[in-house]
Write a protein that holds these residues in place. Structure first.
Motif, PDB file in Angstrom:
ATOM      1  N   ARG A   1     115.100 108.676  41.597  1.00  0.00           N
ATOM      2  CA  ARG A   1     116.338 109.177  41.023  1.00  0.00           C
ATOM      3  C   ARG A   1     117.505 108.378  41.607  1.00  0.00           C
ATOM      4  NH1 ARG A   1     115.965 114.119  42.758  1.00  0.00           N
ATOM      5  NH2 ARG A   1     115.192 115.059  40.828  1.00  0.00           N
ATOM      6  N   LEU A   2     118.319 107.752  40.744  1.00  0.00           N
ATOM      7  CA  LEU A   2     119.501 107.017  41.190  1.00  0.00           C
ATOM      8  C   LEU A   2     120.734 107.892  41.004  1.00  0.00           C
ATOM      9  CD1 LEU A   2     121.022 104.446  42.108  1.00  0.00           C
ATOM     10  CD2 LEU A   2     121.141 103.771  39.698  1.00  0.00           C
ATOM     11  N   ILE A   3     121.482 108.057  42.070  1.00  0.00           N
ATOM     12  CA  ILE A   3     122.724 108.821  42.031  1.00  0.00           C
ATOM     13  C   ILE A   3     123.888 107.829  41.976  1.00  0.00           C
ATOM     14  CG2 ILE A   3     124.200 110.449  43.263  1.00  0.00           C
ATOM     15  CD1 ILE A   3     121.530 111.412  44.639  1.00  0.00           C
ATOM     16  N   ILE A   4     124.744 107.971  40.966  1.00  0.00           N
ATOM     17  CA  ILE A   4     125.899 107.084  40.813  1.00  0.00           C
ATOM     18  C   ILE A   4     127.170 107.896  41.026  1.00  0.00           C
ATOM     19  CG2 ILE A   4     127.172 105.564  39.258  1.00  0.00           C
ATOM     20  CD1 ILE A   4     124.575 105.005  37.781  1.00  0.00           C
TER      21      ILE A   4
ATOM     22  N   SER B   1     119.805 110.457  52.780  1.00  0.00           N
ATOM     23  CA  SER B   1     119.235 110.364  51.439  1.00  0.00           C
ATOM     24  C   SER B   1     117.883 109.647  51.431  1.00  0.00           C
ATOM     25  CB  SER B   1     120.202 109.630  50.508  1.00  0.00           C
ATOM     26  OG  SER B   1     119.651 109.519  49.217  1.00  0.00           O
ATOM     27  N   THR B   2     116.978 110.158  50.610  1.00  0.00           N
ATOM     28  CA  THR B   2     115.687 109.486  50.388  1.00  0.00           C
ATOM     29  C   THR B   2     115.667 108.815  49.021  1.00  0.00           C
ATOM     30  OG1 THR B   2     114.737 111.526  49.475  1.00  0.00           O
ATOM     31  CG2 THR B   2     114.469 111.147  51.860  1.00  0.00           C
ATOM     32  N   GLN B   3     116.728 109.019  48.242  1.00  0.00           N
ATOM     33  CA  GLN B   3     116.858 108.438  46.910  1.00  0.00           C
ATOM     34  C   GLN B   3     117.996 107.409  46.929  1.00  0.00           C
ATOM     35  OE1 GLN B   3     114.830 109.113  44.347  1.00  0.00           O
ATOM     36  NE2 GLN B   3     113.710 110.728  45.388  1.00  0.00           N
ATOM     37  N   PRO B   4     117.935 106.391  46.077  1.00  0.00           N
ATOM     38  CA  PRO B   4     119.006 105.388  46.039  1.00  0.00           C
ATOM     39  C   PRO B   4     120.324 105.972  45.527  1.00  0.00           C
ATOM     40  CG  PRO B   4     117.479 105.050  44.220  1.00  0.00           C
ATOM     41  CD  PRO B   4     116.855 106.084  45.103  1.00  0.00           C
ATOM     42  N   ILE B   5     121.411 105.529  46.124  1.00  0.00           N
ATOM     43  CA  ILE B   5     122.753 105.957  45.735  1.00  0.00           C
ATOM     44  C   ILE B   5     123.608 104.713  45.527  1.00  0.00           C
ATOM     45  CG2 ILE B   5     124.832 107.214  46.424  1.00  0.00           C
ATOM     46  CD1 ILE B   5     123.096 108.957  48.212  1.00  0.00           C
ATOM     47  N   ILE B   6     124.347 104.677  44.429  1.00  0.00           N
ATOM     48  CA  ILE B   6     125.298 103.599  44.198  1.00  0.00           C
ATOM     49  C   ILE B   6     126.684 104.200  44.062  1.00  0.00           C
ATOM     50  CG2 ILE B   6     126.113 101.845  42.572  1.00  0.00           C
ATOM     51  CD1 ILE B   6     123.276 101.098  41.988  1.00  0.00           C
ATOM     52  N   LEU B   7     127.598 103.726  44.903  1.00  0.00           N
ATOM     53  CA  LEU B   7     128.989 104.140  44.835  1.00  0.00           C
ATOM     54  C   LEU B   7     129.810 102.959  44.332  1.00  0.00           C
ATOM     55  CD1 LEU B   7     127.726 105.158  47.860  1.00  0.00           C
ATOM     56  CD2 LEU B   7     129.719 106.621  47.646  1.00  0.00           C
ATOM     57  N   THR B   8     130.822 103.225  43.518  1.00  0.00           N
ATOM     58  CA  THR B   8     131.709 102.162  43.070  1.00  0.00           C
ATOM     59  C   THR B   8     133.120 102.469  43.555  1.00  0.00           C
ATOM     60  OG1 THR B   8     132.435 103.106  40.946  1.00  0.00           O
ATOM     61  CG2 THR B   8     130.309 101.939  40.982  1.00  0.00           C
TER      62      THR B   8
ATOM     63  N   GLY C   1     132.306  95.390  35.713  1.00  0.00           N
ATOM     64  CA  GLY C   1     130.875  95.590  35.489  1.00  0.00           C
ATOM     65  C   GLY C   1     130.125  96.354  36.556  1.00  0.00           C
ATOM     66  N   LYS C   2     130.816  97.037  37.447  1.00  0.00           N
ATOM     67  CA  LYS C   2     130.148  97.734  38.547  1.00  0.00           C
ATOM     68  C   LYS C   2     129.230  98.853  38.043  1.00  0.00           C
ATOM     69  CE  LYS C   2     133.971  98.911  40.627  1.00  0.00           C
ATOM     70  NZ  LYS C   2     134.976  98.362  39.667  1.00  0.00           N
ATOM     71  N   THR C   3     129.778  99.747  37.227  1.00  0.00           N
ATOM     72  CA  THR C   3     128.981 100.872  36.718  1.00  0.00           C
ATOM     73  C   THR C   3     127.904 100.392  35.759  1.00  0.00           C
ATOM     74  OG1 THR C   3     130.923 102.317  36.919  1.00  0.00           O
ATOM     75  CG2 THR C   3     129.095 103.106  35.569  1.00  0.00           C
ATOM     76  N   SER C   4     128.231  99.413  34.927  1.00  0.00           N
ATOM     77  CA  SER C   4     127.231  98.847  34.010  1.00  0.00           C
ATOM     78  C   SER C   4     126.062  98.254  34.781  1.00  0.00           C
ATOM     79  CB  SER C   4     127.869  97.774  33.121  1.00  0.00           C
ATOM     80  OG  SER C   4     128.771  98.350  32.205  1.00  0.00           O
TER      81      SER C   4
END
Length: 283
Positions: A109-112, A138-145, A61-64
């Motif tokens: 803007r969320l970067i995945i 970065s000034t925008q949120p980033i999520i790495l999986t 469920g990380k990306t979800s």
């Protein structure tokens, strides 16, 4: 019989159809979800970490969770997944500008970035170096999986909020499959659903795919049993004793293989250490 080719007969993948729209819709990993929601609030604060690294096995469920958070927050999403080319030049060209610029509507803007443990290069070069530099400024949120924390460079780990996801429990997988089968009007009993849940080995995405494949197979729903369920090839959890053999094999030991096998076990690090310690005397 279930075969992957059966999936081609469906126009809508159920993994997308039933993808959670909010964090509260995600099953399992309640603690990780709470931490992700907390990070989503903290990113607006000074000196907060703009990147979160979600660690855990496939299909947990990380990306979800990343998409659910964006949906709740009303964030725009830019995803660079494992099928994309993710060299240093591509990451700098696409992710770089997106991480520091704002949209015309001032929307966040969320970067995945999926499978960050499979980026090209190392901390000193390639895609890994590029994303490490982007995360810092970065000034925008980033999520790495990622599946494997130990394939992530130290610099990147230091600049991310680490959130750990666990394998989804069989009972949780079973309950979701039961709900989906009811919504799809499938006349399936508990036995085949429980079999699908067990065969998934904590991979919720695979379990849903298998259920969809079963729904369009030629088997009669009322007569489906365990023999009718043949899931696609998938990593099977190794037995603890097989892993111990790899660890203690002095002559043919492959430390990386032993470590990878250790990660497949459904045991905490503390439990694994105890197993190793107790078996030292026999070696």
């Amino acid at each position: 019989m279930i075969y992957q080719s059966l999936m081609q007969g469906s126009s809508v993948e159920w993994t997308e159809k039933y993808r959670p729209k909010s964090l509260r819709d995600i099953v399992g990993n309640e603690e990780a979800i709470d931490k992700l929601a907390e990070w989503g609030e903290e990113i607006y604060k000074p000196k907060s970490k703009k990147a979160a690294l979600l660690i855990g096995p496939a299909g947990c469920g990380k990306t979800s969770a990343a998409y659910a958070l964006a949906s709740e927050k009303g964030w725009e999403v830019i995803e660079l997944n494992a099928s994309d080319q993710r060299s240093e030049s591509v990451i700098k060209k696409i992710v770089g500008p997106a991480s520091t610029s704002t949209t015309f509507s001032q929307m966040t803007r969320l970067i995945i970035l999926d499978e960050a443990d499979n980026l090209h290069g190392t901390e000193d070069r390639g895609g890994t170096k590029a994303i490490s530099e982007i995360v810092k400024r970065s000034t925008q949120p980033i999520i790495l999986t990622a599946n494997d924390k130990y394939k992530i460079g130290r610099t990147l780990l230091h600049n991310c909020k680490l959130i750990t996801f666990q394998r989804i429990k069989i009972g949780t997988v079973f309950r979701l499959l039961k709900r989906i089968s009811e919504e799809e009007g499938l006349k399936l009993g508990d036995e085949p659903l429980l079999t699908l849940a067990k065969h998934a080995h904590g991979d919720l995405r695979s379990a849903i795919n298998d259920l969809q494949a079963l729904s369009i197979s030629e088997a009669t729903m009322e007569e489906v049993n365990e023999r009718d369920i043949v899931t696609g090839e998938r990593d099977i959890e190794e037995d603890i004793f097989e892993v111990l053999k790899k660890i203690f094999d002095v002559e043919g030991r492959d430390l990386q293989e032993a470590l990878s096998s250790l990660y497949t076990l459904d045991k905490t690090p503390e439990e694994s250490i105890q197993w190793i310690y107790k078996n030292f005397s026999y070696e």
